[in-house]
Design a protein around this motif. Structure first.
Motif, short mmCIF file in Angstrom:
data_model
loop_
_atom_site.label_atom_id
_atom_site.label_comp_id
_atom_site.label_asym_id
_atom_site.label_seq_id
_atom_site.Cartn_x
_atom_site.Cartn_y
_atom_site.Cartn_z
N ARG A 231 0.84 -1.20 0.00
CA ARG A 231 0.00 0.00 0.00
C ARG A 231 0.87 1.24 0.00
N GLY A 232 0.31 2.31 -0.49
CA GLY A 232 0.94 3.62 -0.38
C GLY A 232 2.30 3.70 -1.07
N ILE A 233 3.20 4.40 -0.40
CA ILE A 233 4.53 4.65 -0.97
C ILE A 233 5.29 3.34 -1.15
N ALA A 234 5.09 2.39 -0.24
CA ALA A 234 5.81 1.12 -0.33
C ALA A 234 5.47 0.42 -1.65
N ARG A 235 4.21 0.42 -2.01
CA ARG A 235 3.81 -0.22 -3.27
C ARG A 235 4.34 0.55 -4.47
N ALA A 236 4.28 1.88 -4.40
CA ALA A 236 4.70 2.69 -5.53
C ALA A 236 6.21 2.60 -5.78
N SER A 237 6.97 2.44 -4.73
CA SER A 237 8.43 2.44 -4.87
C SER A 237 9.00 1.05 -5.12
N THR B 67 -4.21 -1.04 9.18
CA THR B 67 -4.98 -0.19 8.27
C THR B 67 -4.19 1.00 7.77
N ASP B 68 -3.18 1.44 8.52
CA ASP B 68 -2.39 2.59 8.09
C ASP B 68 -1.37 2.17 7.06
N ASP B 69 -1.03 3.12 6.17
CA ASP B 69 0.04 2.87 5.23
C ASP B 69 1.35 2.71 5.99
N PRO B 70 2.17 1.74 5.62
CA PRO B 70 3.45 1.56 6.30
C PRO B 70 4.34 2.77 6.09
N ASP B 71 5.11 3.13 7.11
CA ASP B 71 5.98 4.30 7.07
C ASP B 71 7.32 3.89 6.48
N LEU B 72 7.42 3.95 5.15
CA LEU B 72 8.64 3.55 4.48
C LEU B 72 9.79 4.49 4.81
N ALA B 73 9.50 5.78 4.95
CA ALA B 73 10.56 6.73 5.28
C ALA B 73 11.17 6.42 6.64
N SER C 206 17.06 7.11 -1.36
CA SER C 206 16.15 8.11 -1.94
C SER C 206 15.21 7.48 -2.96
N ALA C 207 15.56 6.31 -3.47
CA ALA C 207 14.67 5.64 -4.42
C ALA C 207 13.45 5.04 -3.73
N LEU C 208 13.47 4.94 -2.41
CA LEU C 208 12.39 4.29 -1.70
C LEU C 208 11.24 5.23 -1.39
N ALA C 209 11.57 6.39 -0.80
CA ALA C 209 10.53 7.31 -0.35
C ALA C 209 10.28 8.44 -1.33
N GLY C 210 10.80 8.32 -2.53
CA GLY C 210 10.51 9.29 -3.55
C GLY C 210 11.22 10.59 -3.33
N GLN C 211 10.99 11.26 -2.22
CA GLN C 211 11.58 12.56 -1.96
C GLN C 211 12.50 12.50 -0.76
#
Length: 666
Positions: free
Chosen positions: A267-273, A371-377, A395-400
């Motif tokens: 989910r969230g950033i984890a899935r996108a990255s 239920t919360d998105d995992p905190d990849l950062a 930096s490739a993980l959390a996008g920014q």
């Protein structure tokens, strides 16, 4: 919606875990700078050993006089060819040299290399593990020996004492390594070899994944792979032309399967990255990029363990292996070292491991009740904390760069440090300038000691070693970790994040006036001419801190106890700011030893090694209130411009130095 908070039931970082991760980081840091040498040796091995690629092409040259045979050398430890001397001497000495340098610079490196040759010649197996012991030991002993007569040698005798002390110490440690450490490590290696033989004979080798996969996340993989498996695998490869041991840790399959599961069920950033991370891990061989995905949900280590066991089982089943270590663990490096009869088995082991890891991780992710998105950062920051330094791929993980946790407009940013006196003030000044120039003058940027933080800020910026403490104080804020206070790329990423969360806009006049008033309120007299030294005498960071602190004492700004607090501060967090500048200052608890605000400035002709970074300028800070902030802001402006730094370097008088420092960019 607030930024994801750190889970309240997150397990605390225990002392044992901290010690293990520090050990793993140190061992990893000795190997990683020398990976190119491992690659060179691996390629030579794959090409020229008796079962190597060129033997099949140049079969007529297999006689002892053939050039292929001469380069490879049958029997790696008889000194023939290139393969044997590289693994016997070159690689361990490089590791020992690097380990010594980590502890005590070039002098430690030389003594570490001398000490390593003792264990190398005193053993009958490649001494990677012995080098990991003797290298740092040599550096540590040299450091302690130098400290005994620091400042006590008469002028003109420094070179004599330095060279003879290093030579004598190196001789003693080489002898100690030959008779003491070498036999012990050899015995340990033979014991490990017997254990591996037992596992192979009883078809239990897949069980090694239970140890290896968790060790990866703790950065102990290099110690296991290059300290134990590589020597054992090399002996096996020289006898049979290949070894399964080279694939126990390097198999990219388990990590690939985990990341594929995040792509489908995350989910969230984890899935996108995850897709980008999978490419870096599988083709680039940078396994550490999937560690944060495990740290987010530690139960996923089960997936990588079972995936690793599957890969080992398939290799055992097919009798497949590599000719030499695959470093880094990229699929490209794996195929480059695969024995000619092992391509099918190795391929199935990689993709079989990925398949099992994917299935198990998918099941765990799909049935996860969170239920919360995992905190990849946060997981990435924890991974960097375990590693002990900034990850080149994080930096490739959390996008920014970890700023992506901010999901609401940002109005308040605080730069937090231990004492809230120097590092945070200068970092906040640099960040404030960037934000205001980008047109976000309505955003308030302040600095604070971590102990004084309250959970009222939108974004908290702190040194990477302090981020965990800052999160405890401000769990609802987004957090950004930095290491270089003066020119961190994270500052630009924060500005980009503001453009996403706040939109564009011009700086209100009130904010600009407030900033101008703050800077104009500065009293440059806090930096007296008597507190400026053009030619510092210190040779190391500790002495430089003392030199800057004694200037503050002499100026009547602090009590002598404050100098001890400056050293205590440095032991916890480095005060190196970047661009050749260090700003040592006391701890928050030492503020009662400050009589008045004061600054000192020391310039060094030869840069000082400040935790591995060159410091040419040292600014000692004692802040009784906020009256030194404006001058620090001006100094930050100076060190942001290469021309001003060059002017400081060439200044001929203390008056000229003060004029440059007090004319920083407004």
């Amino acid at each position: 919606m607030s930024a994801p908070a750190i889970p309240q039931d997150a397990p605390p970082r225990t002392g044992a875990r901290v010690h293990v991760q520090k050990l793993g980081t140190a061992l990893s840091n000795m190997v990683m700078p020398n990976i190119a040498a491992f690659i060179a040796w691996g390629l030579i091995t794959a090409l020229f050993i008796e079962q190597g690629w060129l033997q099949g092409i140049f079969a007529e040259l297999r006689d002892p006089d053939g050039w292929v045979a001469k380069i490879g050398g049958w029997g790696a430890y008889d000194g023939a060819g290139i393969v044997g001397p590289m693994i016997t001497y070159l690689l361990p000495i490089l590791i020992g040299y690097t380990g010594g340098r980590m502890i005590h610079g070039n002098r430690g490196a030389v003594v570490g290399a001398i000490a390593t040759i003792g264990v190398v010649t005193g053993a009958d197996v490649p001494m990677f593990l012995g080098a990991m012991i003797m290298g740092p030991l040599g550096g540590w002993c040299m450091k302690k020996l130098d400290a005994l007569w620091e400042g006590k040698i008469r002028p003109g005798f420094e070179m004599l004492v330095d060279n003879f002390s290093a030579g004598i110490l190196g001789m003693i440690l080489a002898i100690f390594g030959f008779f003491g450490i070498g036999p012990i490590v050899s015995a340990f290696t033979r014991l490990a070899g017997n254990a591996v033989d037992f596992l192979v004979e009883n078809n239990l080798l897949p069980l090694t994944s239970i140890l290896i996969e968790p060790a990866k996340v703790l950065f102990l993989n290099n110690a296991i792979n290059h300290g134990v498996l590589t020597p054992l695998g090399t002996t096996q490869a020289l006898e049979t032309g290949k070894s399964i041991l080279f694939l126990l840790e390097a198999n990219p399959g388990p990590g690939l399967g985990l990341l594929l599961a995040y792509m489908v069920f995350g989910r969230g950033i984890a899935r996108a990255s995850a897709p980008g991370a999978a490419i870096i891990q599988f083709f680039g061989g940078i396994h550490e990029i999937y560690f944060p995905y495990v740290l987010m949900k530690p139960k996923l280590i089960i997936a990588t363990i079972l995936g690793g066991m599957t890969g080992v089982f398939i290799n055992v089943l097919f009798g497949s292996g590599l000719r030499a270590p695959a470093a880094p663990g990229s699929i490209i490096a794996v195929y480059a070292q695969t024995a000619s009869d092992s391509y099918l088995g190795v391929t199935l082991s990689v993709f079989g491991a990925a398949a099992v890891s994917f299935v198990v991780a998918s099941l765990l992710l799909k049935t996860d009740k969170a239920t919360d998105d995992p905190d990849l950062a946060a997981a990435t920051a924890e991974m960097e904390s375990l590693k002990g330094k900034k990850s080149s791929v994080s930096s490739a993980l959390a996008g920014q760069g970890g700023v992506a946790t901010a999901t609401r407009p940002i109005s308040t940013i605080v730069f937090a440090c231990d004492a809230g006196m120097g590092s945070s003030a200068m970092g906040a000044s640099v960040l404030r300038r960037k934000i205001q120039k980008a047109g976000f003058g309505d955003i308030k940027v302040t600095n604070s000691a971590i102990s004084n933080l309250s959970d009222t800020y939108d974004l908290v910026v702190s040194h990477r070693d302090l981020t965990d403490r800052a999160r405890q104080k401000t769990p609802s804020a987004a957090h950004v970790s930095v290491e270089d206070f003066m020119s961190s790329p994270r500052y630009d990423e924060i500005v980009e994040q503001l453009e996403q969360t706040n939109g564009g806009g011009a700086a209100p006049a009130a904010a600009a006036e407030e900033s101008a008033a703050e800077e104009s309120a500065g009293d440059s007299d806090v930096l007296a001419l008597e507190s400026i030294v053009l030619n510092g005498t210190a040779k190391n960071a500790a002495d430089a801190i003392t030199e800057a602190g004694e200037l503050l004492v002499a100026a009547g700004a602090v009590e002598s106890a404050y100098v001890d607090a400056m050293h205590e501060r440095e032991r916890s967090i480095s005060t190196y700011m970047g661009n050749g500048l260090a700003i040592p200052h006391g701890t928050n608890e030492a503020k009662d030893t400050i009589r008045r605000t004061g600054l000192s400035f020391v310039r060094y002709t030869e840069p000082i090694d400040w935790n591995g970074k060159p410091a040419e300028f040292v600014v000692g800070i004692a802040g009784a209130g906020k009256d030194h902030m404006a001058l620090l802001t001006q100094i930050a402006g100076v060190f942001l411009k290469a021309d001003d730094v060059a002017r400081l370097r060439e200044a001929k008088s203390v008056e000229e130095v003060k004029a440059i420092l007090t004319s920083g960019e407004k």
